[in-house]
Design an enzyme around this catalytic site. Structure first.
Site, short mmCIF file in Angstrom:
data_model
loop_
_atom_site.label_atom_id
_atom_site.label_comp_id
_atom_site.label_asym_id
_atom_site.label_seq_id
_atom_site.Cartn_x
_atom_site.Cartn_y
_atom_site.Cartn_z
N GLU A 73 11.91 -25.97 25.31
CA GLU A 73 12.69 -27.20 25.17
C GLU A 73 13.72 -27.02 24.09
O GLU A 73 14.84 -27.48 24.19
CB GLU A 73 11.76 -28.37 24.83
N ASP A 119 6.99 -25.17 22.15
CA ASP A 119 7.87 -24.28 21.38
C ASP A 119 8.47 -25.06 20.22
O ASP A 119 8.53 -26.29 20.24
CB ASP A 119 8.97 -23.67 22.27
ZN LIG Z 1 11.07 -31.89 20.66
#
Ligand SMILES: [Zn+2]
Length: 383
Positions: free
Chosen positions: A138, A73
């Protein structure tokens, strides 16, 4: 060893997947198909609106297992008009791949996937397993990403003996820094409440502002520690003080302040919360006001002490770049803060200069170099 899977081409393919957190964007679908073809057992571990990928080559109960962790992501592109190139086109200019996620961290995911795929086909380790945990969460809340993968692994009896997180770790030059731990991070929202009144008659009010001023001065001038062998000194930053009072004839009833603490391994969020509470109690007694706080912990500090894992990674970095990496604990938080509960973890990746910026880009030569480093780490670990 022939450079079979091209990590730069894979980086470009991943950049073309618009995987702005928490959208999967096709990135994990692509990796699942590549890894599946290479003999990895793939499982999608999806939780909430987040997609994650677990991939293992070798047996679950192999004698040794090496793990890589990373995320596909990315943060949003922001003002697309400010970019020199479309942010999800993976344009190649001046020997670099341009686009959101090029450094943070699709290039490192591409490098470890390429290294892993070639390694198991060229020199399949006997009684060894390679485990890739790749998350789509994340950059967001990180609640359904690596945490979900590790929870699932616990239930399934999947185990990494050691793990390398591929976040960008080098400030300026390839190879100069790896991370063996991270500082902890926590914030406290403090409210001091007195009694509202007319500013011409302050004796009839109880002004919370002098109490708050004393409190933030005490907190920000307090030396938390002098640093440790592997950590910088802990820091406290006052990031907000506000009353919302726009008049001059009212003493407000409340004042709020927010502080953020980055702390090393001489503290825990619990010990710091206790310290903050003692400070609040003192101010409350001294000024006759009420002082309350709400605390949020982003992560505890942790360290994987220098040893076999850091030696393994540092040795491979030096062999491929000629640079001896510094063992650091600087910077913000990363998913290593979750992995550390599962197994020893260190972080090594590319130069992170343009991460989260407009015109994020990565040098193609560095992506190949990173694959070579990851390949050498696998060889040295298993052979
Ligand atoms: Zn990163």
């Amino acid at each position: 060893m022939p450079n079979k899977m091209d990590p730069a081409a894979l980086t470009a393919d991943l950049v073309r997947c618009p995987s702005v957190t928490p959208n999967e964007g096709g990135a994990l679908v692509l990796l699942e198909s590549l890894l599946g073809q290479a003999g990895f057992e793939c499982t999608r571990v999806d939780r909430g609106e987040v997609s994650n990928l677990f991939a293992r080559w070798g047996k679950r109960d192999a004698a040794r297992s090496f793990g890589f962790n990373g995320h596909t992501d990315v943060v949003p592109a922001g003002d697309e008009a400010a970019w020199s190139v479309p942010p999800f086109a993976a344009d190649i200019r001046g020997g670099m791949i341009w686009g959101r996620g090029a450094t943070d961290m699709k290039s490192a995911v591409a490098a470890f996937v390429a290294a892993a795929v070639d390694f198991v086909s060229d020199t399949p380790p006997e009684d060894g397993a390679l485990i890739l945990t790749i998350t789509g969460d994340e950059e967001g809340d990180a609640l359904d990403g690596t945490v979900a993968l590790l929870d699932w692994m616990d239930v399934q009896g999947e185990k990494m003996d050691v793990c390398l997180v591929g976040e960008p770790t080098c400030p300026n030059h390839m190879g100069e820094m790896m991370k063996i731990g991270r500082r902890g991070s926590m914030s406290a929202w403090i409210t001091v409440t007195g009694v509202q009144g007319h500013s011409a008659y302050p004796h009839r009010a109880k002004n919370p502002l002098p109490a708050m001023a004393r409190l933030v001065d005490r907190l920000s001038s307090h030396v938390l520690d002098e640093g440790t062998d592997h950590f910088d000194p802990s820091t406290l930053a006052v990031v907000s003080i506000e009353t919302g009072n726009e008049t001059t004839n009212i003493i407000p009833a409340t004042c709020r302040a927010t502080v953020n603490i980055r702390f090393n391994d001489t503290h825990s969020s619990a010990s710091l919360s206790e310290w903050l509470q003692r400070e609040l109690d003192q101010i409350s007694d001294a000024f006759g006001v009420a002082a309350e706080m709400e605390v949020k912990v982003s992560g505890e500090s942790f360290i994987t002490p220098p040893g076999p894992l850091s030696d393994l990674v540092a040795g491979a970095v030096e062999a491929e770049t000629g640079v001896v990496p510094q063992l650091s604990t600087s910077g913000g938080t990363s998913d290593a803060r979750f992995v550390k509960n599962h197994c020893p973890v260190v972080e090594f990746g590319l130069v992170g200069q343009t991460m989260h910026q407009v015109d994020e880009r990565v040098e193609i030569a560095q992506v190949h170099q990173l694959k070579a480093i990851y390949t050498r780490i696998l060889k040295d670990y298993f052979v």
